[in-house]
Write a protein that holds these residues in place. Structure first.
Motif, PDB file in Angstrom:
ATOM      1  N   UNK A 141       0.827  -1.212   0.000  1.00 30.97           N
ATOM      2  CA  UNK A 141       0.000   0.000   0.000  1.00 30.97           C
ATOM      3  C   UNK A 141       0.857   1.256   0.000  1.00 30.97           C
ATOM      4  N   UNK A 142       1.990   1.221   0.705  1.00 31.93           N
ATOM      5  CA  UNK A 142       2.891   2.370   0.703  1.00 31.93           C
ATOM      6  C   UNK A 142       3.448   2.611  -0.697  1.00 31.93           C
ATOM      7  N   UNK A 143       3.869   1.561  -1.363  1.00 30.52           N
ATOM      8  CA  UNK A 143       4.393   1.706  -2.721  1.00 30.52           C
ATOM      9  C   UNK A 143       3.339   2.301  -3.654  1.00 30.52           C
ATOM     10  N   UNK A 144       2.117   1.815  -3.555  1.00 32.23           N
ATOM     11  CA  UNK A 144       1.050   2.335  -4.413  1.00 32.23           C
ATOM     12  C   UNK A 144       0.755   3.793  -4.101  1.00 32.23           C
ATOM     13  N   UNK A 145       0.785   4.143  -2.820  1.00 31.21           N
ATOM     14  CA  UNK A 145       0.570   5.544  -2.436  1.00 31.21           C
ATOM     15  C   UNK A 145       1.662   6.435  -3.024  1.00 31.21           C
ATOM     16  N   UNK A 146       2.898   5.974  -2.980  1.00 32.19           N
ATOM     17  CA  UNK A 146       4.003   6.750  -3.536  1.00 32.19           C
ATOM     18  C   UNK A 146       3.878   6.909  -5.043  1.00 32.19           C
ATOM     19  N   UNK A 147       3.279   5.909  -5.699  1.00 31.41           N
ATOM     20  CA  UNK A 147       3.111   5.941  -7.149  1.00 31.41           C
ATOM     21  C   UNK A 147       1.817   6.616  -7.586  1.00 31.41           C
ATOM     22  N   UNK A 148       0.899   6.823  -6.639  1.00 28.87           N
ATOM     23  CA  UNK A 148      -0.389   7.415  -6.969  1.00 28.87           C
ATOM     24  C   UNK A 148      -1.285   6.476  -7.752  1.00 28.87           C
ATOM     25  N   UNK A 149      -1.230   5.184  -7.393  1.00 28.48           N
ATOM     26  CA  UNK A 149      -1.984   4.151  -8.112  1.00 28.48           C
ATOM     27  C   UNK A 149      -2.951   3.464  -7.154  1.00 28.48           C
ATOM     28  N   UNK A 150      -4.176   3.243  -7.599  1.00 25.78           N
ATOM     29  CA  UNK A 150      -5.172   2.543  -6.788  1.00 25.78           C
ATOM     30  C   UNK A 150      -4.909   1.042  -6.810  1.00 25.78           C
ATOM     31  N   UNK A 151      -5.231   0.324  -5.714  1.00 29.40           N
ATOM     32  CA  UNK A 151      -4.988  -1.123  -5.677  1.00 29.40           C
ATOM     33  C   UNK A 151      -5.615  -1.895  -6.826  1.00 29.40           C
ATOM     34  N   UNK A 152      -6.805  -1.485  -7.264  1.00 28.46           N
ATOM     35  CA  UNK A 152      -7.457  -2.244  -8.332  1.00 28.46           C
ATOM     36  C   UNK A 152      -6.831  -2.016  -9.705  1.00 28.46           C
ATOM     37  N   UNK A 153      -5.795  -1.189  -9.751  1.00 29.20           N
ATOM     38  CA  UNK A 153      -5.075  -0.957 -11.007  1.00 29.20           C
ATOM     39  C   UNK A 153      -3.634  -1.446 -10.911  1.00 29.20           C
ATOM     40  N   UNK A 154      -3.415  -2.403 -10.004  1.00 25.88           N
ATOM     41  CA  UNK A 154      -2.048  -2.844  -9.761  1.00 25.88           C
ATOM     42  C   UNK A 154      -1.965  -4.352  -9.589  1.00 25.88           C
ATOM     43  N   UNK A 155      -0.753  -4.861  -9.756  1.00 26.05           N
ATOM     44  CA  UNK A 155      -0.453  -6.275  -9.513  1.00 26.05           C
ATOM     45  C   UNK A 155       0.848  -6.348  -8.732  1.00 26.05           C
ATOM     46  N   UNK A 156       0.982  -7.412  -7.946  1.00 23.32           N
ATOM     47  CA  UNK A 156       2.218  -7.651  -7.204  1.00 23.32           C
ATOM     48  C   UNK A 156       2.717  -9.041  -7.548  1.00 23.32           C
ATOM     49  N   UNK A 157       3.964  -9.132  -8.022  1.00 25.62           N
ATOM     50  CA  UNK A 157       4.560 -10.393  -8.437  1.00 25.62           C
ATOM     51  C   UNK A 157       5.501 -10.868  -7.337  1.00 25.62           C
ATOM     52  N   UNK A 158       5.190 -12.022  -6.753  1.00 25.64           N
ATOM     53  CA  UNK A 158       6.023 -12.548  -5.678  1.00 25.64           C
ATOM     54  C   UNK A 158       6.187 -14.044  -5.777  1.00 25.64           C
ATOM     55  N   UNK A 159       7.180 -14.566  -5.063  1.00 27.69           N
ATOM     56  CA  UNK A 159       7.481 -15.998  -5.163  1.00 27.69           C
ATOM     57  C   UNK A 159       7.306 -16.741  -3.847  1.00 27.69           C
ATOM     58  N   UNK A 160       6.770 -16.067  -2.814  1.00 29.54           N
ATOM     59  CA  UNK A 160       6.567 -16.690  -1.514  1.00 29.54           C
ATOM     60  C   UNK A 160       5.129 -16.493  -1.061  1.00 29.54           C
ATOM     61  N   UNK A 161       4.677 -17.341  -0.122  1.00 30.95           N
ATOM     62  CA  UNK A 161       3.305 -17.207   0.348  1.00 30.95           C
ATOM     63  C   UNK A 161       3.060 -15.847   0.997  1.00 30.95           C
ATOM     64  N   UNK A 162       4.082 -15.277   1.661  1.00 29.60           N
ATOM     65  CA  UNK A 162       3.894 -13.959   2.289  1.00 29.60           C
ATOM     66  C   UNK A 162       3.614 -12.888   1.247  1.00 29.60           C
ATOM     67  N   UNK A 163       4.183 -13.035   0.052  1.00 29.31           N
ATOM     68  CA  UNK A 163       3.923 -12.079  -1.026  1.00 29.31           C
ATOM     69  C   UNK A 163       2.470 -12.155  -1.477  1.00 29.31           C
ATOM     70  N   UNK A 164       1.992 -13.373  -1.630  1.00 27.78           N
ATOM     71  CA  UNK A 164       0.605 -13.560  -2.072  1.00 27.78           C
ATOM     72  C   UNK A 164      -0.372 -13.034  -1.018  1.00 27.78           C
ATOM     73  N   UNK A 165      -0.102 -13.329   0.247  1.00 27.19           N
ATOM     74  CA  UNK A 165      -0.978 -12.852   1.313  1.00 27.19           C
ATOM     75  C   UNK A 165      -0.984 -11.323   1.373  1.00 27.19           C
ATOM     76  N   UNK A 166       0.186 -10.711   1.214  1.00 29.90           N
ATOM     77  CA  UNK A 166       0.268  -9.246   1.244  1.00 29.90           C
ATOM     78  C   UNK A 166      -0.509  -8.631   0.085  1.00 29.90           C
ATOM     79  N   UNK A 167      -0.365  -9.224  -1.094  1.00 23.51           N
ATOM     80  CA  UNK A 167      -1.066  -8.707  -2.274  1.00 23.51           C
ATOM     81  C   UNK A 167      -2.582  -8.786  -2.092  1.00 23.51           C
TER      82      UNK A 167
END
Length: 222
Positions: A141-167
Motif C-alpha cells: 500500500x505504501x508503494x502504491x501511495x508513492x506511485x499514486x496508483x489505486x490497488x485495483x489498477x495494480x499487480x504484485x509479483x512474488x514468489x513466496x506465500x507472504x507475497x501472495x498474502x500481502x497482495x
C-alpha cells in the motif's frame, strides 16, 4: 488511469537462492566458530525464516546485523539479475505502467543486489524498514501511495506465500512467480490469482493483467 506492477526482489528479479544459502552458512560459521557449509543447511533453508534455520543449527538469540551484513555483502557478489528483468521493466515503462519493489531486504542490501541500470527502471522501492513487513499489506500500500496508483489498477509479483498474502490483503492482483523460491504449487495454495511458471512474455502478461495497452514501440519489439 495510472497503473503499476510491483515486484518482490529475491527469487523474482534476482537469482539469489545461492547467495542466501551462502549468507546463512557464512554467518553460522562465524557465529558458531565451526565450519558450516551450504550442504549442512536444511533443504528448505531458502524459504524458512533465517532465525529458525540458525536456531536449528544451534545458534539462538538475536542476529548480529553487522555480521549478517558482512556475510550478505560477500555472498551477494554471486547473485545475478534474471535475464528477463531489463526487457520486462523497459516494456512496462514504455506502456506507461509504473514499477516498484516491495522487499524484506534492507535498503542497503537492495543496492548490493541490483545494478544501477536496473534500479533506474524502478519507480519506487519499499524496504523492510519502511513499513510493517509482509505478509502485512503495508509495504504494498505504501508503494502504491508513492506511485499514486489505486490497488485495483495494480499487480504484485512474488514468489513466496507472504507475497501472495500481502497482495491479497492490499487488494491488488496477486501474481505468483513460479520460477522463484517456493514454486507454483505453494503459490497456488497461498491463493495467487495467477501463477506464472516461467518468464516468457512476462511484460505482455502483466500489461494485460493491469489492463494497460502496449506502446506501439514495445509492441513492434515483442
Amino acid at each position: 488511469m495510472k497503473r503499476a506492477v510491483l515486484f518482490d526482489l529475491d527469487g523474482v528479479l534476482v537469482d539469489s537462492r545461492a547467495a542466501q544459502l551462502t549468507t546463512l552458512a557464512g554467518y553460522a560459521t562465524s557465529a558458531l566458530d565451526r565450519r558450516i557449509t551450504v550442504a549442512d543447511l536444511p533443504s528448505d533453508a531458502a524459504t524458512t525464516p533465517r532465525e529458525q534455520v540458525l536456531a536449528n543449527l544451534g545458534l539462538h538469540g538475536a542476529i548480529n546485523e553487522d555480521g549478517w551484513d558482512a556475510a550478505t555483502a560477500t555472498a551477494s557478489l554471486h547473485a545475478e539479475v534474471f535475464p528477463f528483468v531489463t526487457d520486462t521493466l523497459t516494456g512496462l515503462r514504455a506502456a506507461d505502467v509504473a514499477t516498484g519493489i516491495v522487499t524484506l531486504r534492507s535498503r542497503r542490501r537492495v543496492n548490493w543486489l541490483l545494478p544501477p541500470n536496473v534500479l533506474a527502471l524502478i519507480d519506487t522501492v519499499v524496504c523492510y524498514e519502511d513499513a510493517t513487513p509482509k505478509p502485512a499489506p503495508d509495504g504494498v500500500l505504501l508503494a502504491l501511495d508513492q506511485l499514486g496508483v489505486a490497488p485495483n489498477s495494480a499487480a504484485f509479483v512474488g514468489d513466496m506465500d507472504v507475497d501472495i498474502h500481502a497482495a491479497r490483503a492490499a487488494g491488488v492482483k496477486a501474481v505468483g512467480a513460479g520460477w522463484g523460491f517456493a514454486g507454483p504449487e505453494a503459490l497456488t495454495a497461498a491463493g495467487a490469482d495467477l501463477v506464472l511458471p516461467h518468464t516468457t512474455e512476462l511484460a505482455d502478461v502483466l500489461l494485460l493483467l493491469v489492463g494497460a495497452e502496449q506502446s506501439s514501440e514495445f509492441a513492434k519489439r515483442s
